[in-house]
Write a protein that holds these residues in place. Structure first.
Motif, mmCIF file in Angstrom:
data_model
loop_
_atom_site.group_PDB
_atom_site.id
_atom_site.type_symbol
_atom_site.label_atom_id
_atom_site.label_comp_id
_atom_site.label_asym_id
_atom_site.label_seq_id
_atom_site.Cartn_x
_atom_site.Cartn_y
_atom_site.Cartn_z
ATOM 1 N N LEU A 261 48.220 43.721 2.733
ATOM 2 C CA LEU A 261 49.382 44.052 1.905
ATOM 3 C C LEU A 261 50.591 43.201 2.298
ATOM 4 C CD1 LEU A 261 49.048 47.935 1.678
ATOM 5 C CD2 LEU A 261 48.715 46.266 -0.150
ATOM 6 N N LEU B 111 50.118 39.833 0.835
ATOM 7 C CA LEU B 111 50.283 39.958 -0.606
ATOM 8 C C LEU B 111 51.767 40.007 -0.960
ATOM 9 C CD1 LEU B 111 48.055 40.175 -2.661
ATOM 10 C CD2 LEU B 111 48.275 42.636 -2.607
ATOM 11 N N TRP B 112 52.485 40.784 -0.210
ATOM 12 C CA TRP B 112 53.918 40.928 -0.451
ATOM 13 C C TRP B 112 54.643 39.591 -0.199
ATOM 14 C CZ3 TRP B 112 57.957 40.867 3.304
ATOM 15 C CH2 TRP B 112 59.211 41.198 2.777
ATOM 16 N N LEU B 113 54.249 38.916 0.898
ATOM 17 C CA LEU B 113 54.849 37.614 1.198
ATOM 18 C C LEU B 113 54.602 36.633 0.054
ATOM 19 C CD1 LEU B 113 54.020 36.482 4.853
ATOM 20 C CD2 LEU B 113 56.260 36.660 3.802
ATOM 21 N N TYR B 114 53.348 36.546 -0.368
ATOM 22 C CA TYR B 114 52.962 35.503 -1.310
ATOM 23 C C TYR B 114 53.404 35.796 -2.742
ATOM 24 C CZ TYR B 114 49.832 33.467 2.274
ATOM 25 O OH TYR B 114 49.324 32.890 3.409
ATOM 26 N N ILE B 115 53.316 37.063 -3.161
ATOM 27 C CA ILE B 115 53.609 37.308 -4.582
ATOM 28 C C ILE B 115 54.529 38.499 -4.838
ATOM 29 C CG2 ILE B 115 51.395 36.307 -5.302
ATOM 30 C CD1 ILE B 115 50.350 39.012 -5.907
ATOM 31 N N GLY B 116 54.957 39.177 -3.803
ATOM 32 C CA GLY B 116 55.700 40.428 -4.001
ATOM 33 C C GLY B 116 57.201 40.241 -4.267
#
Ligand code: SF4
Ligand code: SF4
Ligand SMILES: [Cu+2]
Lengths: 149, 470
Positions: free
Chosen positions: B462, B465-470
Motif C-alpha cells: 500500500l 501504491l500510495w507513493l507511485y499513484i496515490g
C-alpha cells in the motif's frame, strides 16, 4: 457467511466504481505555475474531475516546458515570456506534468503532479490489494493439516 | 501426497528443460558463447565510456552513455534479464573480462595449466553479500550525478572495470563478481525469483562421475569460475551463468530449465542476514529513488544533486538510516510479533527474521519494475536520438537525430504501476505463507505467525501504491 462476504466485497467495489464515474459540476480552475530548475511551484495541482483547468506557466530562469501525462497537452515558457494551457480534466487519477525542454542535468526529473479527484486509480488498486490480501488470509486459515498450496 | 501448486495452478516442481533442444545445447557448449555477446557488449561499453568522457559535465539526456546505461540497460535488467533469465546479464557482462583474460592467458581456448595472477582465496569472513550491500548503497549516494552527468557514469563504470581487473589479478576466479560487484548483489537476490535456472539433471549421473570436471575443469571448459559446485547447487543467487559447466560436463548433465517464478525462495540454502539486508536496502533505494527522481519535490532534488553540502549530507544520512536501520527495524518488530502470535518458543527470532525476509523479494522486484516504468516510458524516446548522434557531434547515423521527445503510454503509467505492484504482492503472499510453514513446525503456528508478516507485506504494498499513484 461466504455469501455475506461476497455481497460486502461487491458493495465496496461497486461504490468505488460509482465514485470514480460520478461527475462533479464543472468549475474553472486557474493556476499560475512557476518553473525553476528543477521543480514547479505549486508542485501539486488538485482539481476535480470535469474541471476546466487553465494554467499560466512562468519561467524564473531558463526555457522550461510543461507536458501533462494522460492529457498529452503541453506548453513552454521563457523568462519573461509565459506559456498558457487549457484543458478539461476529464480523466481521474494522478498524472505527472513534466518539463519537455532540456533545461539542465536534472531535466528528466523535473516533474509535478496533477491530481484529478477522485483518484479512483489509487482507491481501486488499494481496495484490490486489501480485498485480495484478506481473501488470501481466509484461504490460508481454512487450510487443513497436510494440505499443500 | 498432493502436489504443491503455486496459486493452485503450477506445480512448484515443474521444470521444462530448454537445453533438450539440440541447437540450444550446441550453443551452450560452444566456446563462442557467451564470448561473442561479451565482446559485443565490450564494444558497446567502449562507446558508452567514450561518450561518457566526451559528454563531460553536460546534461545527460542527450548522451549515449547515460541513456544506454540508465534507461536501456537498467530497465532491461529489471524487466527481463533478472526476472526471466536470472543472471543472464553476468553471462554477457564485459566488466570482468580483462581480469579473467589475464588469469587464463586465453580468450577463447581452455588453458589447462595453472591460472595466472596471484589466485588468492577470498577471506572467509567476507564470503557474503556485505561488501556488495555497502558498495551498492554507497553507489546510490551519487545517483544525482551518474544518472544525469556523463562524466560521472564514465567514472563509475571505469572504476568497476578497473577494480574488477585488479581483483582478477589478486584473487582467484570470479571473486570480484561473487563478493564485490555492486550490480551483483541485487541480481543474485532477485534472480531467485527468475523463471529460469541452471541446474544439474540427474543426481545419479553426478554421483557416479567421480572426477567432478564441472568443478575442476577439463579441456572443454573451466572449473566453475563462480566457485560453485555445479552438480549440487540449489539456488540461482551465485551462479553467473557463464555456461562453463555445460562445456566441461562429459555427460551433458547440466540443464537450463524453465520453472515457476520464485521457486528458489523456498530453498533453505545459504540464507543469511546479508541477503536479508540486501532486500531491505533494495526497498529503501526504490523509495528514495522514486522520491527524488519521480517525485515533485524540488528541495529533495537539490539535496540529491548536492546544491549545498549540508543538503547532500542530510540526504546521505537519511537514505542510509532508512535502508540500514529503519526498514530492517520495522521488519524486526513484525518478525517479533510473528513469533509472539505463533506462540512457538523453539524457533529463534533470528531464523524467523531471516526466513521471512525472503517474502520481500517479489514485492521488492515489483516495486523496481513499477519504478522502471516511470523512467522508461517518459524518457525512452531519447534513445532514438542518441543512437543517431552518440557523441553529440551532430551525426545522424540512422536519421533519428531529430525525433522529438515523445512520452510513450504515460497516460497508462499509473495503471501499469498499480497492476505490477498487485501481481508481485500476490507472489509475496503465495511464498510468504509457504515460508511460514517452513519456519514453524506446526500448521496452526504457521497460520498465526503469518498474520504479522502478511500485515507488513500488505502495508508495504500500500505504501508503494500510495507513493507511485496515490
Ligand atoms: S557480477 Fe558484476 S562484474 Fe560480474 S558478471 Fe555480474 S555484473 Fe558483471
Ligand atoms: S554453475 Fe558455475 S560453471 Fe555453471 S553456469 Fe553457473 S557459474 Fe558457470
Ligand atoms: Cu525544465
Amino acid at each position: 457467511m461466504k455469501i455475506k462476504c461476497q455481497v460486502f466485497c461487491w458493495f465496496i467495489v461497486c461504490s468505488l466504481w460509482f465514485m470514480a464515474g460520478s461527475s462533479f459540476a464543472q468549475a474553472e480552475k486557474f493556476f499560475e505555475v512557476k518553473a525553476k530548475k528543477f521543480s514547479y511551484t505549486p508542485n501539486i495541482i488538485e482539481v476535480n474531475k470535469g474541471d476546466l483547468v487553465r494554467i499560466r506557466l512562468i519561467s524564473e530562469d531558463v526555457h522550461h516546458g510543461f507536458f501533462v501525462d494522460g492529457y498529452a497537452v503541453s506548453t513552454s515558457a521563457h523568462p519573461g515570456q509565459d506559456g498558457s494551457l487549457k484543458f478539461t480534466a476529464d480523466k481521474p487519477g494522478r498524472f505527472c506534468f513534466r518539463c519537455s525542454v532540456t533545461c539542465g542535468e536534472f531535466h528528466p526529473y523535473m516533474v509535478g503532479y496533477l491530481v484529478v479527484k477522485p483518484n479512483s486509480r489509487f482507491s481501486m488498486s488499494a481496495a484490490a490489494v486489501i480485498l485480495i490480501g484478506l481473501g488470501s488470509l481466509v484461504i490460508v486459515f481454512r487450510k487443513k493439516e497436510n494440505e499443500q498450496g | 501426497m498432493s502436489k504443491d501448486k503455486l496459486f493452485g495452478l503450477v506445480d512448484l516442481d515443474w521444470r521444462f528443460e530448454l537445453t533438450k533442444f539440440r541447437p540450444v545445447r550446441a550453443l551452450f557448449k560452444s566456446r563462442w558463447f557467451p564470448l561473442l555477446p561479451i565482446l559485443f557488449n565490450l564494444f558497446i561499453f567502449v562507446i558508452i565510456l567514450l561518450a561518457g568522457f566526451l559528454g563531460g559535465y553536460s546534461a545527460g539526456n542527450y548522451n549515449f552513455g547515460i541513456m544506454i546505461v540508465w534507461i536501456l540497460w537498467w530497465v532491461m535488467l529489471m524487466f527481463v534479464l533478472v526476472p526471466v533469465l536470472s543472471r543472464a546479464w553476468c553471462l554477457m557482462c564485459p566488466f570482468p573480462i580483462f581480469g579473467e583474460w589475464a588469469q587464463r592467458g586465453a580468450l577463447f581456448g581452455v588453458n589447462m595449466g595453472k591460472l595466472g595472477g596471484l589466485n588468492l582465496k577470498w577471506p572467509k569472513a567476507l564470503k557474503n553479500m556485505w561488501i556488495m550491500n555497502v558498495f551498492f548503497l554507497v553507489t546510490t549516494f551519487f545517483s544525482g550525478f551518474f544518472t544525469v552527468r556523463p562524466l560521472a557514469t564514465f567514472i563509475l563504470l571505469g572504476l568497476i572495470i578497473l577494480i574488477a581487473f585488479i581483483m582478477g589479478l589478486i584473487f582467484e576466479k570470479r571473486s570480484f563478481c561473487l563478493y564485490v560487484c555492486p550490480v551483483s548483489g541485487f541480481q543474485g537476490l532477485y534472480s531467485q525469483f527468475a523463471t529460469t535456472e541452471i541446474r544439474s539433471k540427474d543426481p545419479q549421473v553426478c554421483k557416479e562421475h567421480k572426477l567432478k570436471t564441472c568443478y575442476l575443469g577439463n579441456e572443454k571448459g573451466y572449473g566453475c569460475p563462480w566457485l560453485l559446485a555445479p552438480f549440487s547447487f540449489r539456488k540461482n543467487t551465485y551462479c553467473g551463468m557463464c555456461l562453463e559447466c555445460f562445456k566441461s560436463c562429459p555427460y551433458d548433465n547440466m540443464a537450463f530449465n524453465l520453472r515457476p517464478p520464485g521457486a528458489d525462495l523456498l530453498v533453505d540454502d545459504k540464507r543469511g542476514l546479508d541477503e536479508a539486508w540486501k532486500s531491505f536496502i533494495m526497498l529503501g533505494i526504490a523509495m528514495v529513488f522514486f522520491l527524488s527522481m519521480q517525485g515533485p519535490w524540488g528541495v529533495l532534488k537539490d539535496m540529491v544533486r548536492a546544491s549545498t553540502l549540508r543538503g547532500y549530507l542530510t540526504f546521505i544520512t537519511f537514505h542510509t538510516v532508512l535502508c540500514l536501520l529503519v526498514i530492517p527495524g520495522i521488519f524486526f518488530v513484525f518478525s517479533y510479533l510473528s513469533k509472539v502470535f505463533s506462540g512457538n518458543k523453539e524457533v529463534s527470532l533470528k531464523k524467523l527474521f531471516i526466513n521471512f525476509s525472503y517474502t520481500l523479494i517479489p514485492i521488492g522486484l515489483g516495486a523496481w519494475i513499477a519504478f522502471s516504468f516511470g523512467i522508461v516510458l517518459p524518457n525512452g524516446s531519447y534513445i532514438l536520438h542518441i543512437l543517431s548522434d552518440p557523441f553529440s557531434w551532430g551525426w545522424n547515423l540512422f536519421g533519428t537525430k531529430n525525433v522529438p521527445w515523445t512520452p510513450v503510454f504515460t497516460h497508462s503509467l499509473g495503471y501499469l504501476q498499480g497492476i505490477t505492484l498487485l501481481v508481485f504482492y500476490l507472489f509475496s503472499l503465495a511464498y510468504g505463507f509457504r515460508l511460514s510453514k517452513q519456519t514453524f513446525p506446526g500448521l496452526q503456528e504457521a497460520k498465526r505467525g503469518w498474520i504479522p508478516i502478511f500485515t507488513f507485506l500488505t502495508l508495504t504494498t500500500l505504501l508503494f501504491l500510495w507513493l507511485y499513484i496515490g
